[in-house]
Write a protein that holds these residues in place. Structure first.
Motif, PDB file in Angstrom:
ATOM      1  N   TYR A 106       0.843  -1.196   0.000  1.00  0.00           N
ATOM      2  CA  TYR A 106       0.000   0.000   0.000  1.00  0.00           C
ATOM      3  C   TYR A 106       0.874   1.241   0.000  1.00  0.00           C
ATOM      4  CZ  TYR A 106       1.041   0.389   5.026  1.00  0.00           C
ATOM      5  OH  TYR A 106       1.688   0.514   6.226  1.00  0.00           O
ATOM      6  N   LEU A 107       0.279   2.368  -0.363  1.00  0.00           N
ATOM      7  CA  LEU A 107       0.947   3.661  -0.332  1.00  0.00           C
ATOM      8  C   LEU A 107       0.275   4.489   0.755  1.00  0.00           C
ATOM      9  CD1 LEU A 107       1.120   4.295  -4.174  1.00  0.00           C
ATOM     10  CD2 LEU A 107       2.989   3.531  -2.693  1.00  0.00           C
ATOM     11  N   ASP A 108       1.037   4.917   1.730  1.00  0.00           N
ATOM     12  CA  ASP A 108       0.489   5.674   2.852  1.00  0.00           C
ATOM     13  C   ASP A 108       0.298   7.134   2.444  1.00  0.00           C
ATOM     14  OD1 ASP A 108      -0.253   6.784   5.223  1.00  0.00           O
ATOM     15  OD2 ASP A 108       1.531   6.187   6.340  1.00  0.00           O
ATOM     16  N   THR A 109      -0.940   7.568   2.380  1.00  0.00           N
ATOM     17  CA  THR A 109      -1.242   8.963   2.053  1.00  0.00           C
ATOM     18  C   THR A 109      -1.878   9.685   3.240  1.00  0.00           C
ATOM     19  OG1 THR A 109      -3.383   8.272   1.137  1.00  0.00           O
ATOM     20  CG2 THR A 109      -1.545   8.474  -0.407  1.00  0.00           C
ATOM     21  N   SER A 110      -1.795   9.091   4.419  1.00  0.00           N
ATOM     22  CA  SER A 110      -2.366   9.715   5.617  1.00  0.00           C
ATOM     23  C   SER A 110      -1.560  10.956   5.989  1.00  0.00           C
ATOM     24  CB  SER A 110      -2.368   8.730   6.789  1.00  0.00           C
ATOM     25  OG  SER A 110      -1.042   8.374   7.149  1.00  0.00           O
ATOM     26  N   THR A 111      -2.195  11.877   6.686  1.00  0.00           N
ATOM     27  CA  THR A 111      -1.524  13.127   7.048  1.00  0.00           C
ATOM     28  C   THR A 111      -0.449  12.934   8.111  1.00  0.00           C
ATOM     29  OG1 THR A 111      -3.291  13.576   8.650  1.00  0.00           O
ATOM     30  CG2 THR A 111      -3.532  14.539   6.451  1.00  0.00           C
ATOM     31  N   ASN A 112      -0.582  11.907   8.935  1.00  0.00           N
ATOM     32  CA  ASN A 112       0.379  11.707  10.035  1.00  0.00           C
ATOM     33  C   ASN A 112       1.204  10.427   9.897  1.00  0.00           C
ATOM     34  OD1 ASN A 112      -1.700   9.971  10.424  1.00  0.00           O
ATOM     35  ND2 ASN A 112      -2.072  10.469  12.570  1.00  0.00           N
ATOM     36  N   ARG A 113       1.281   9.907   8.689  1.00  0.00           N
ATOM     37  CA  ARG A 113       2.082   8.707   8.410  1.00  0.00           C
ATOM     38  C   ARG A 113       1.707   7.547   9.338  1.00  0.00           C
ATOM     39  NH1 ARG A 113       6.927  10.216   5.514  1.00  0.00           N
ATOM     40  NH2 ARG A 113       6.953  12.460   5.199  1.00  0.00           N
ATOM     41  N   SER A 114       0.437   7.335   9.523  1.00  0.00           N
ATOM     42  CA  SER A 114      -0.026   6.354  10.509  1.00  0.00           C
ATOM     43  C   SER A 114      -0.590   5.077   9.899  1.00  0.00           C
ATOM     44  CB  SER A 114      -1.110   6.989  11.388  1.00  0.00           C
ATOM     45  OG  SER A 114      -2.223   7.394  10.595  1.00  0.00           O
ATOM     46  N   ARG A 115      -0.644   4.997   8.596  1.00  0.00           N
ATOM     47  CA  ARG A 115      -1.278   3.831   7.978  1.00  0.00           C
ATOM     48  C   ARG A 115      -0.462   2.565   8.224  1.00  0.00           C
ATOM     49  NH1 ARG A 115      -3.612   3.368   1.756  1.00  0.00           N
ATOM     50  NH2 ARG A 115      -4.390   1.228   1.947  1.00  0.00           N
ATOM     51  N   ARG A 116      -1.153   1.472   8.543  1.00  0.00           N
ATOM     52  CA  ARG A 116      -0.494   0.196   8.810  1.00  0.00           C
ATOM     53  C   ARG A 116      -1.118  -0.960   8.034  1.00  0.00           C
ATOM     54  NH1 ARG A 116      -1.504  -0.413  14.876  1.00  0.00           N
ATOM     55  NH2 ARG A 116      -0.421  -2.387  14.571  1.00  0.00           N
ATOM     56  N   TYR A 117      -2.271  -0.715   7.432  1.00  0.00           N
ATOM     57  CA  TYR A 117      -2.993  -1.788   6.760  1.00  0.00           C
ATOM     58  C   TYR A 117      -3.352  -1.379   5.333  1.00  0.00           C
ATOM     59  CZ  TYR A 117      -3.426  -3.019  11.666  1.00  0.00           C
ATOM     60  OH  TYR A 117      -3.150  -3.300  12.981  1.00  0.00           O
ATOM     61  N   CYS A 118      -3.551  -2.387   4.479  1.00  0.00           N
ATOM     62  CA  CYS A 118      -3.822  -2.109   3.071  1.00  0.00           C
ATOM     63  C   CYS A 118      -5.266  -1.708   2.824  1.00  0.00           C
ATOM     64  CB  CYS A 118      -3.474  -3.323   2.221  1.00  0.00           C
ATOM     65  SG  CYS A 118      -4.567  -4.755   2.488  1.00  0.00           S
ATOM     66  N   SER A 119      -6.165  -2.042   3.767  1.00  0.00           N
ATOM     67  CA  SER A 119      -7.587  -1.772   3.562  1.00  0.00           C
ATOM     68  C   SER A 119      -8.299  -1.676   4.903  1.00  0.00           C
ATOM     69  CB  SER A 119      -8.227  -2.893   2.729  1.00  0.00           C
ATOM     70  OG  SER A 119      -8.182  -4.113   3.451  1.00  0.00           O
ATOM     71  N   ASP A 120      -9.513  -1.138   4.882  1.00  0.00           N
ATOM     72  CA  ASP A 120     -10.327  -1.078   6.093  1.00  0.00           C
ATOM     73  C   ASP A 120     -10.639  -2.483   6.595  1.00  0.00           C
ATOM     74  OD1 ASP A 120     -10.339   1.671   6.014  1.00  0.00           O
ATOM     75  OD2 ASP A 120     -12.278   1.820   4.992  1.00  0.00           O
ATOM     76  N   ARG A 121     -10.824  -3.396   5.677  1.00  0.00           N
ATOM     77  CA  ARG A 121     -11.136  -4.775   6.059  1.00  0.00           C
ATOM     78  C   ARG A 121     -10.008  -5.384   6.886  1.00  0.00           C
ATOM     79  NH1 ARG A 121     -12.316  -9.791   1.830  1.00  0.00           N
ATOM     80  NH2 ARG A 121     -12.675 -11.392   3.411  1.00  0.00           N
ATOM     81  N   CYS A 122      -8.770  -5.189   6.437  1.00  0.00           N
ATOM     82  CA  CYS A 122      -7.630  -5.726   7.178  1.00  0.00           C
ATOM     83  C   CYS A 122      -7.457  -5.017   8.514  1.00  0.00           C
ATOM     84  CB  CYS A 122      -6.352  -5.611   6.344  1.00  0.00           C
ATOM     85  SG  CYS A 122      -6.137  -6.967   5.160  1.00  0.00           S
ATOM     86  N   ALA A 123      -7.709  -3.713   8.538  1.00  0.00           N
ATOM     87  CA  ALA A 123      -7.604  -2.960   9.786  1.00  0.00           C
ATOM     88  C   ALA A 123      -8.609  -3.478  10.807  1.00  0.00           C
ATOM     89  CB  ALA A 123      -7.834  -1.478   9.523  1.00  0.00           C
ATOM     90  N   THR A 124      -9.835  -3.721  10.351  1.00  0.00           N
ATOM     91  CA  THR A 124     -10.876  -4.235  11.238  1.00  0.00           C
ATOM     92  C   THR A 124     -10.511  -5.622  11.747  1.00  0.00           C
ATOM     93  OG1 THR A 124     -12.592  -2.983  10.089  1.00  0.00           O
ATOM     94  CG2 THR A 124     -13.312  -4.862  11.402  1.00  0.00           C
ATOM     95  N   ARG A 125     -10.027  -6.477  10.843  1.00  0.00           N
ATOM     96  CA  ARG A 125      -9.652  -7.823  11.236  1.00  0.00           C
ATOM     97  C   ARG A 125      -8.528  -7.820  12.266  1.00  0.00           C
ATOM     98  NH1 ARG A 125      -8.142  -9.696   6.626  1.00  0.00           N
ATOM     99  NH2 ARG A 125      -5.946 -10.089   6.995  1.00  0.00           N
ATOM    100  N   ALA A 126      -7.548  -6.941  12.079  1.00  0.00           N
ATOM    101  CA  ALA A 126      -6.427  -6.855  13.010  1.00  0.00           C
ATOM    102  C   ALA A 126      -6.896  -6.330  14.366  1.00  0.00           C
ATOM    103  CB  ALA A 126      -5.342  -5.940  12.439  1.00  0.00           C
ATOM    104  N   ASN A 127      -7.797  -5.343  14.361  1.00  0.00           N
ATOM    105  CA  ASN A 127      -8.303  -4.793  15.620  1.00  0.00           C
ATOM    106  C   ASN A 127      -9.110  -5.823  16.392  1.00  0.00           C
ATOM    107  OD1 ASN A 127      -7.148  -2.279  15.196  1.00  0.00           O
ATOM    108  ND2 ASN A 127      -8.931  -1.473  14.122  1.00  0.00           N
ATOM    109  N   VAL A 128      -9.920  -6.605  15.676  1.00  0.00           N
ATOM    110  CA  VAL A 128     -10.709  -7.664  16.324  1.00  0.00           C
ATOM    111  C   VAL A 128      -9.784  -8.723  16.921  1.00  0.00           C
ATOM    112  CG1 VAL A 128     -12.317  -9.565  15.900  1.00  0.00           C
ATOM    113  CG2 VAL A 128     -12.776  -7.309  14.932  1.00  0.00           C
TER     114      VAL A 128
END
Length: 209
Positions: free
Chosen positions: A154-176
């Protein structure tokens, strides 16, 4: 078309394979052509020989993301430079599809289609787009998904360089998964404390007798 757009070509190709899961969707000429998106003229040049060549370029692009994700900036840059040298771009000034209020072309940089073969054209665009993103935003903006076993690029385009996952789905799965892990740890601690407490009381009772 802005040069930043082309960086998605690299991500698109890298993510046709999921090494940890043993999955590979780049298995046919049609799959190669689909990577070009709206650029159907370039896609039509794809042939059987491009399948192997695309896989080779994919491995080299993934190596760039792996080096960046591992914090080795120099290696990431060197790997990307080798792609840029092997697959040079042909920049052109273009004004198609974009007009100002007076109907005049809005001139912008465009990467021309490569004349030799589909792989060379795609690789040149992907490498140039990734190089633009790297130099404009930093090597640490190139990442690999932390939600195991995904590891998509993935390419991190967040304002604070905080992205860790390629998609919302993966972020949700990791948080769960993290939430469940915490709950298991809390339950284990509670159970351990519950077993220890009666033992201490028993010891006290015996002592008092």
């Amino acid at each position: 078309m802005e040069l930043a757009y082309y960086s998605d070509y690299a991500v698109r190709l890298v993510n046709t394979e999921e090494p940890v899961r043993g999955k590979d969707s780049l298995t046919s000429v049609d799959a190669v052509r689909a990577l070009f998106g709206a650029n159907q003229e370039a896609a039509r040049r794809a042939a059987d020989a491009d399948l192997t060549r695309f896989r080779s370029v994919r491995a080299r692009l993934r190596a760039v993301f792996e080096a960046a994700d591992g914090g080795d900036e120099t290696l990431a840059v060197n790997l990307l430079n080798s792609l840029l040298l092997e697959f040079p771009v042909s920049p052109q000034i273009s004004g198609h599809d974009y007009r100002d209020d007076d109907g005049r072309p809005l001139w912008h940089m465009h990467l021309a289609d490569h004349p030799s073969n589909a792989t060379a054209g795609y690789a040149a665009i992907a490498a140039m787009g990734l190089a633009f993103h790297l130099t404009e935003y930093g090597v640490d903006r190139l990442g690999l998904c932390e939600a195991a076993p995904c590891r998509n690029a993935y390419l991190d385009t967040s304002t604070n360089r905080s992205r860790r996952y390629c998609s919302d789905r993966c972020a949700t799965r990791a948080n769960v998964a993290a939430y469940r892990a915490r709950k298991r740890l809390e339950a284990d601690r509670s159970e351990s404390t519950g077993r220890t407490a009666p033992s201490a009381q028993d010891t006290t009772a015996v002592t008092e007798r």
